[in-house]
Design a protein around this motif. Structure first.
Motif, short mmCIF file in Angstrom:
data_model
loop_
_atom_site.label_atom_id
_atom_site.label_comp_id
_atom_site.label_asym_id
_atom_site.label_seq_id
_atom_site.Cartn_x
_atom_site.Cartn_y
_atom_site.Cartn_z
N PHE A 89 12.27 1.33 -41.86
CA PHE A 89 11.92 2.17 -40.70
C PHE A 89 11.26 1.35 -39.58
CE2 PHE A 89 8.82 4.43 -38.27
CZ PHE A 89 9.31 5.70 -38.10
N HIS A 90 11.75 1.48 -38.36
CA HIS A 90 11.07 0.86 -37.21
C HIS A 90 11.03 1.81 -36.02
CE1 HIS A 90 11.07 -3.07 -39.15
NE2 HIS A 90 10.24 -3.44 -38.21
N LEU A 91 9.89 1.88 -35.38
CA LEU A 91 9.74 2.53 -34.08
C LEU A 91 8.84 1.64 -33.26
CD1 LEU A 91 8.99 6.37 -34.48
CD2 LEU A 91 11.03 5.29 -33.57
N LEU A 92 9.13 1.53 -31.96
CA LEU A 92 8.27 0.72 -31.11
C LEU A 92 7.29 1.65 -30.40
CD1 LEU A 92 7.66 -2.10 -29.93
CD2 LEU A 92 9.31 -1.60 -28.12
N GLY A 93 5.99 1.45 -30.67
CA GLY A 93 4.97 2.28 -30.03
C GLY A 93 4.97 2.07 -28.53
N LYS A 303 -5.63 -9.08 -46.03
CA LYS A 303 -4.69 -8.13 -46.67
C LYS A 303 -3.75 -7.51 -45.64
CE LYS A 303 -6.69 -7.06 -50.96
NZ LYS A 303 -7.27 -8.35 -51.05
N GLY A 304 -2.49 -7.34 -46.02
CA GLY A 304 -1.53 -6.66 -45.16
C GLY A 304 -1.49 -5.17 -45.46
N SER A 305 -0.46 -4.51 -44.97
CA SER A 305 -0.29 -3.09 -45.30
C SER A 305 1.10 -2.92 -45.91
CB SER A 305 -0.46 -2.23 -44.05
OG SER A 305 0.54 -2.52 -43.12
N GLY A 306 1.40 -1.72 -46.40
CA GLY A 306 2.70 -1.51 -47.05
C GLY A 306 3.31 -0.19 -46.68
N SER A 307 4.52 0.03 -47.13
CA SER A 307 5.11 1.37 -46.98
C SER A 307 6.33 1.52 -47.86
CB SER A 307 5.48 1.67 -45.53
OG SER A 307 6.66 1.05 -45.18
N VAL A 308 6.64 2.77 -48.17
CA VAL A 308 7.92 3.08 -48.81
C VAL A 308 8.79 3.68 -47.70
CG1 VAL A 308 9.11 4.44 -50.56
CG2 VAL A 308 6.82 3.55 -51.02
N CYS A 309 9.93 3.06 -47.46
CA CYS A 309 10.84 3.55 -46.41
C CYS A 309 11.95 4.36 -47.07
CB CYS A 309 11.48 2.39 -45.65
SG CYS A 309 10.27 1.27 -44.92
N ALA A 310 12.65 5.12 -46.27
CA ALA A 310 13.86 5.81 -46.78
C ALA A 310 14.92 5.78 -45.70
CB ALA A 310 13.52 7.26 -47.15
N TYR A 311 16.14 5.52 -46.12
CA TYR A 311 17.29 5.76 -45.24
C TYR A 311 18.14 6.82 -45.91
CZ TYR A 311 16.29 1.77 -42.28
OH TYR A 311 15.70 0.92 -41.40
N TYR A 312 18.31 7.95 -45.23
CA TYR A 312 19.17 9.01 -45.73
C TYR A 312 20.45 8.97 -44.89
CZ TYR A 312 14.70 10.86 -47.49
OH TYR A 312 13.47 11.02 -48.11
N ALA A 313 21.60 8.74 -45.54
CA ALA A 313 22.88 8.79 -44.82
C ALA A 313 23.53 10.13 -45.15
CB ALA A 313 23.77 7.64 -45.27
N GLY A 342 3.28 9.89 -42.96
CA GLY A 342 4.61 9.30 -42.82
C GLY A 342 5.34 9.89 -41.64
N ILE A 343 6.51 9.35 -41.37
CA ILE A 343 7.35 9.84 -40.26
C ILE A 343 8.79 9.91 -40.75
CG2 ILE A 343 8.24 9.34 -37.93
CD1 ILE A 343 5.68 7.77 -37.36
N ILE A 344 9.47 10.98 -40.36
CA ILE A 344 10.92 11.06 -40.58
C ILE A 344 11.53 11.09 -39.18
CG2 ILE A 344 12.81 12.41 -41.57
CD1 ILE A 344 10.84 13.39 -43.70
N ASP A 345 12.35 10.07 -38.89
CA ASP A 345 12.81 9.87 -37.51
C ASP A 345 14.30 10.20 -37.38
OD1 ASP A 345 13.13 9.14 -34.89
OD2 ASP A 345 13.36 7.02 -35.35
N PHE A 346 14.57 11.17 -36.51
CA PHE A 346 15.95 11.62 -36.29
C PHE A 346 16.58 10.99 -35.05
CE2 PHE A 346 14.13 14.68 -39.11
CZ PHE A 346 15.17 15.03 -39.95
N GLU A 360 28.92 10.61 -39.22
CA GLU A 360 27.88 10.45 -40.26
C GLU A 360 26.55 10.19 -39.56
OE1 GLU A 360 29.04 7.75 -43.40
OE2 GLU A 360 31.10 8.49 -43.33
N TYR A 361 25.46 10.42 -40.29
CA TYR A 361 24.15 10.42 -39.63
C TYR A 361 23.15 9.63 -40.48
CZ TYR A 361 26.45 14.28 -37.33
OH TYR A 361 27.35 15.04 -36.65
N LEU A 362 22.43 8.72 -39.81
CA LEU A 362 21.40 7.94 -40.50
C LEU A 362 20.02 8.44 -40.08
CD1 LEU A 362 21.01 5.41 -42.36
CD2 LEU A 362 20.55 4.14 -40.27
N VAL A 363 19.23 8.85 -41.06
CA VAL A 363 17.85 9.27 -40.79
C VAL A 363 16.95 8.21 -41.39
CG1 VAL A 363 16.12 11.07 -41.18
CG2 VAL A 363 18.54 11.70 -40.97
N GLN A 364 15.96 7.73 -40.59
CA GLN A 364 15.04 6.72 -41.15
C GLN A 364 13.66 7.33 -41.33
OE1 GLN A 364 14.09 3.33 -38.72
NE2 GLN A 364 13.89 4.48 -36.82
#
Ligand SMILES: Cc1cc2nc3c(=O)[nH]c(=O)nc-3n(C[C@H](O)[C@H](O)[C@H](O)COP(=O)(O)OP(=O)(O)OC[C@H]3O[C@@H](n4cnc5c(N)ncnc54)[C@H](O)[C@@H]3O)c2cc1C
Length: 462
Positions: A89-93, A303-313, A342-346, A360-364
């Motif tokens: 997942f990426h978004l530019l603030g 220390k860094g940070s982490g995340s669990v990402c998801a791509y739903y096709a 978290g964020i689900i980005d459409f 087809e549609y990719l949701v991140q």
């Protein structure tokens, strides 16, 4: 003109290269991967093999705890054909106004962003389309004195608020939905779930600079890797070189000064060396004996940070589905800070974004966690459930239209997490003519913005 060698073609390294090549320095970038962008790279699903995908995840401190169907089946059946995938997942603030966009625009490169406001899933499970406009005036007014005082802040106020956890500030100044909103924003601003660890000054500074921005996020057409490609173009246009597939083995240091690098066994003499590596990895190529022990200890323990990402096709998606990022907060997950945001980005489902084949549609999506949690199977399972649960709220019955779901998980999302106890170093090092850039360095914002701004600061100094 002085020769500058930059180790790493992440956004930090490339920004430094672009700005310093504009100043007339002779710039050469060495990147170990076969493409630019570092953690903000974009993979082309048409060309990718299973082994390459696994290797690249591994090299960027990531793993794939689960996918549906298995990764083997996804690749055997060429399901990624026509898809573009960032590492996660990426978004530019604040994409419209940030340094990265300005640097590209000044050189005539116009990233084709989808800009958007945030929506939010309320604690009751309702979808609120416009987060900012749903806040009560009464609650906004209660916060206002703090924001005004911060605008005219003194050094004393800054140093006090730097060490004040945002949780304390929220208890004192926030009510209603603002309480929830500031907590959620603070988590996104820092990529940390535990509000006790997030600095009030950090959050207020972001709100002060960007408070009025109507569409606070952006995602570029063709994936976030295009931003790095734009920066690489600037370097080349100014006579610099971007070498791919060239790993730096060692930084040459003599008498307390950086003298060059060794790449593929070849010695390159340089006047200035800039490392874009995560600071914790610096001493893998810069021998520790040239640095004070306390400096080495400090850097390797950040220390860094982490995340669990998801791509739903998805093979079907109603046209009226939200075309924006939707924030959510999952309560009582038992993670650091207990709740996780978290964020689900459409935005990536829009056909013009070019992230998926036609029809087809990719949701991140992503959910924040600590690096330790990102490595723990049990916690990752809970976080995946939280992602799927919120996806189900937004797209009821989405599993019926699912072509594949993958959950790339990262335990080094931000190089150094912005927490009160984790102070980032500056670009300067104890070794003369050796500098660092990237998201581990003290500068404005997090992630891509921090990486770019660290390089802006350094280029102003050199
Ligand atoms: C899954 C995921 C989701 C994210 N989501 C967001 C988000 O939504 N918004 C946001 O702003 N940020 C996000 N980030 C963070 C963002 O991607 C990073 O902060 C940013 O890209 C870091 O840039 P950098 O220049 O600091 O370093 P990097 O991108 O890590 O670049 C370092 C480069 O150095 C290269 N390198 C390392 N060692 C050597 C060597 N010895 N020789 C040559 N080259 C070498 C690496 O291959 C790499 O290309 C996310 C990151 C991940 C992984």
């Amino acid at each position: 003109m002085k020769k500058i060698g930059i180790i790493g073609a992440g956004l930090g390294g490339l920004t430094a290269g672009a700005l310093l090549s504009q100043k007339g320095y002779e710039v050469e970038v060495f990147e170990k991967e076969g493409l630019v962008g570092g953690r903000a790279l974009t993979l082309d699903g048409n060309d990718l093999t299973l082994q390459e995908y696994k290797n690249i995840l591994h090299r960027f401190d990531m793993w794939m705890p689960y996918s549906k169907p298995s990764l083997e089946e996804i690749f055997e059946k060429n399901m990624l054909d026509g898809y573009r995938l960032d590492l996660g997942f990426h978004l530019l603030g604040y994409a419209r106004d940030v340094s990265l966009t300005k640097i590209l625009n000044e050189e005539g490169i116009e990233p084709d962003y989808s800009y958007s406001k945030f929506g939010v899933i309320s604690p009751k499970g309702e979808v609120i389309q416009d987060f900012n406009n749903s806040l009560r005036l009464r609650d906004k007014l209660r916060l206002l004195p703090l924001l005004v005082r911060f605008s005219f802040r003194t050094d004393a106020m800054i140093s006090k608020t730097e060490k004040t956890p945002i949780s304390e500030t929220i208890d004192k100044y926030c009510g209603g939905l603002i309480k929830d909103a500031l907590g959620t924003s603070a988590r996104f601003i820092s990529t940390v779930n535990d509000l006790d660890k997030i600095s009030t000054a950090e959050v207020l500074e972001v709100l002060r600079r960007w408070g009025g921005e109507a569409e606070p996020t952006g995602y570029p057409r063709d994936g976030s890797g295009t931003l790095a490609e734009g920066l690489a173009e600037i370097i080349k246009k100014n006579g610099g070189k971007v070498n791919l597939g060239r790993e730096v083995d060692k930084i040459l240091i003599d008498g307390g000064e950086a003298k060059g690098v060794i790449v593929d066994g070849e010695e390159k003499k340089l006047d200035i060396v800039i490392s874009n590596l995560p600071v914790q990895d610096l001493f893998e190529i810069a021998p520790e004996e040239h640095f004070p022990d306390a400096y080495v200890d400090k850097l390797v323990n950040l220390k860094g940070s982490g995340s669990v990402c998801a791509y739903y096709a998805l093979e079907h998606l109603d046209e009226d589905v939200l075309r924006k990022p939707i924030a959510f907060r999952e309560k009582n997950l038992g993670v650091d800070g207990d709740h996780a945001s978290g964020i689900i980005d459409f935005q990536t489902v829009k056909p013009e974004m070019n992230m998926s084949p036609e029809g087809e549609y990719l949701v991140q999506a992503y959910i924040i966690c600590t690096p330790e949690e990102a490595k723990d199977k049990g916690t990752v399972r809970k976080l995946i459930k939280a992602l799927d649960k919120n996806m189900e709220i937004l797209v009821p019955g989405f599993r019926d239209d699912l072509k594949f779901a993958i959950y790339p998980t990262i335990y080094h999302l931000d190089g150094v997490a912005k927490t009160i106890d984790n102070e980032k170093p500056t670009s300067n090092t104890p070794v003369k003519d050796l500098y660092m850039v990237g998201d581990c360095i003290k500068s404005f914002g997090i992630g891509m913005n921090c990486a770019v701004d660290s390089a802006v600061q350094l280029s102003e100094q050199l």
